[in-house]
Design an enzyme around this catalytic site. Structure first.
Site, PDB file in Angstrom:
ATOM      1  CE1 TYR A 142      -5.500   2.401  10.326  1.00 32.79           C
ATOM      2  CE2 TYR A 142      -4.481   2.201   8.176  1.00 32.79           C
ATOM      3  CZ  TYR A 142      -5.418   2.188   9.044  1.00 32.79           C
ATOM      4  OH  TYR A 142      -6.850   2.172   8.546  1.00 32.79           O
ATOM      5  CG  ASP A 147      -2.091  -4.650  12.983  1.00 32.95           C
ATOM      6  OD1 ASP A 147      -0.848  -4.917  12.864  1.00 32.95           O
ATOM      7  OD2 ASP A 147      -2.802  -4.261  11.970  1.00 32.95           O
ATOM      8  CD  GLU A 157      -3.532   3.052  15.751  1.00 34.25           C
ATOM      9  OE1 GLU A 157      -2.723   2.915  16.525  1.00 34.25           O
ATOM     10  OE2 GLU A 157      -3.384   3.410  14.348  1.00 34.25           O
ATOM     11  CE  LYS A 188       0.826  -2.244   9.426  1.00 36.45           C
ATOM     12  NZ  LYS A 188      -0.372  -2.500  10.293  1.00 36.45           N
ATOM     13  NE  ARG A 210      -2.114  -1.541   3.666  1.00 34.54           N
ATOM     14  CZ  ARG A 210      -2.400  -1.811   4.871  1.00 34.54           C
ATOM     15  NH1 ARG A 210      -3.644  -1.394   5.282  1.00 34.54           N
ATOM     16  NH2 ARG A 210      -1.645  -2.474   5.674  1.00 34.54           N
ATOM     17  CG  HIS A 238      -1.886  -0.698  15.314  1.00 36.78           C
ATOM     18  ND1 HIS A 238      -3.029  -0.993  15.522  1.00 36.78           N
ATOM     19  CD2 HIS A 238      -1.649  -0.799  14.030  1.00 36.78           C
ATOM     20  CE1 HIS A 238      -4.083  -1.036  14.582  1.00 36.78           C
ATOM     21  NE2 HIS A 238      -3.233  -0.846  13.571  1.00 36.78           N
TER      22      HIS A 238
END
Length: 368
Positions: free
Chosen positions: A94, A270, A118, A75, A15, A96
């Site tokens: 993101y 994740d 998130e 990511k 991505r 996490h």
């Protein structure tokens, strides 16, 4: 504002942080955008697609980080990126944090502003930047679960739909959120008998009314989950506590209840995973076996379908990226409570309570 879009370097991640259409909108608002060379190729977007809308192409990831005031990614940064991140730089991606202490410590040390997709959350508890990837991951979880049931892949040799005269497989989905509903619908569409478990009775009522007739609902408890396991072929774990570590709903002792060759798909990996025996895997090496049970725990499932995923993610993140660029992160977060909830680490301080609690770190609410 100077906005940089680096190439994702996490293993198997195809991505990219933004489509050419999204870049065009940022440029229309008067901002400068640079994209790393070949960053979009994995998602089907060539460098020319970006230059045609006014972006600049930079040759290396170091160049992008050095130039940009705001980094838009998919990511979380990984170790080679840590030294590139500087104090006051805004990272919109993101993260996490609750499942990665090393990343948490690195971002605290950097002094950057870490705004996590998130945990951006609206007043009605929706997670608008998690939804599109959850929809992809849920669908993919059902597809991958069905794939790894094949005997040649280590599974029990069952076809998810069955055939006339042979019963379909049974799928148990833990968590009735966006991922869970998407997984249940996909599995049901392939002909499986699906049970979806959740602790929210109102949510179970909605699912009961809105899902196909081969989807059944179950109140989630340790007893009820254990009772389902002996006849379940695929378990899809999709539990989410925003910003916090995911609880383990199936421990190792419960694996002996399942038939050998059954499959666990942990979409929550994740955030630490909802099976005790889970650990992150990659697209290159996606499965492993514990006590005869296959585990699929790829930490970036949507990366397998990057064109769809990147487009869906940009559709969701663009309005927030524009607000951050137009106003600066402080005013944008002051004006939008949902965006403010995305602030996890700011200037060396943990500003999201769940992350602070997981790692035993001081929590300091962000001051705007």
């Amino acid at each position: 504002m100077k906005i940089g879009i680096p190439k994702e370097i996490k293993q198997g991640e195809n991505r990219v942080g933004m489509t050419p259409a999204g870049v065009a909108e940022l440029i229309r608002h008067g901002h400068e955008v640079c994209v790393q060379h070949t960053a979009g190729e994995g998602s089907g977007f060539a460098d020319d697609d970006y230059t045609k809308v006014g972006a600049t192409i930079l040759p290396t990831i170091d160049d992008v980080y050095a130039w940009a005031e705001m980094i838009v990614k998919v990511k979380e940064p990984i170790a080679p990126e840590y030294p590139l991140i500087r104090k006051g730089q805004l990272l919109f991606t993101y993260f996490h944090f609750a499942s990665d202490r090393e990343l948490t410590d690195a971002m605290l040390k950097s002094g950057a502003v870490c705004l996590a997709y998130e945990t951006v959350q609206t007043a009605d508890h929706r997670l608008p930047l998690l939804v599109p990837m959850s929809e992809v991951a849920g669908r993919m979880a059902a597809l991958n679960g069905a794939f790894y049931l094949q005997k040649t892949k280590g599974g029990n040799g069952k076809l998810i739909s069955g055939v006339p005269g042979v019963k379909p497989t049974k799928v148990l989905v833990l968590g009735g959120g966006t991922v869970g509903e998407a997984a249940a619908r996909m599995a049901a569409g392939m002909g499986a008998e699906v049970t979806i478990a959740d602790i929210s009775l109102p949510r179970l009522r909605d699912l009961d009314l809105q899902t196909p007739s081969n989807v059944h609902t179950l109140y989630s408890s340790a007893h009820n989950i254990a009772a389902e396991l002996p006849t379940t072929d695929i378990v899809i774990g999709s539990v989410l506590v925003p910003g916090d570590k995911t609880p383990h709903l199936i421990n190792r002792d419960m694996l002996h209840l399942m038939q050998p060759g059954s499959v666990l798909v942990d979409v929550a990996i994740d955030q630490g995973g909802c099976f005790e025996t889970s650990h992150p895997t990659t697209h290159a090496d996606p499965v492993y076996t514990v006590d005869g049970i296959l585990h699929y725990c790829v930490a970036n499932i949507p990366g397998a379908v990057p064109n769809t995923s990147t487009t869906a993610l940009t559709n969701a993140t663009l309005r927030y990226a524009v607000a951050l660029a137009d106003k600066g992160w402080k005013k944008a977060c002051k004006d939008d409570e949902a965006l403010r909830r995305g602030l996890n680490i700011v200037d060396g301080k943990v500003t999201f309570k769940a992350v602070a609690d997981v790692w035993g770190l001081p929590y300091e609410p962000v001051q705007l």
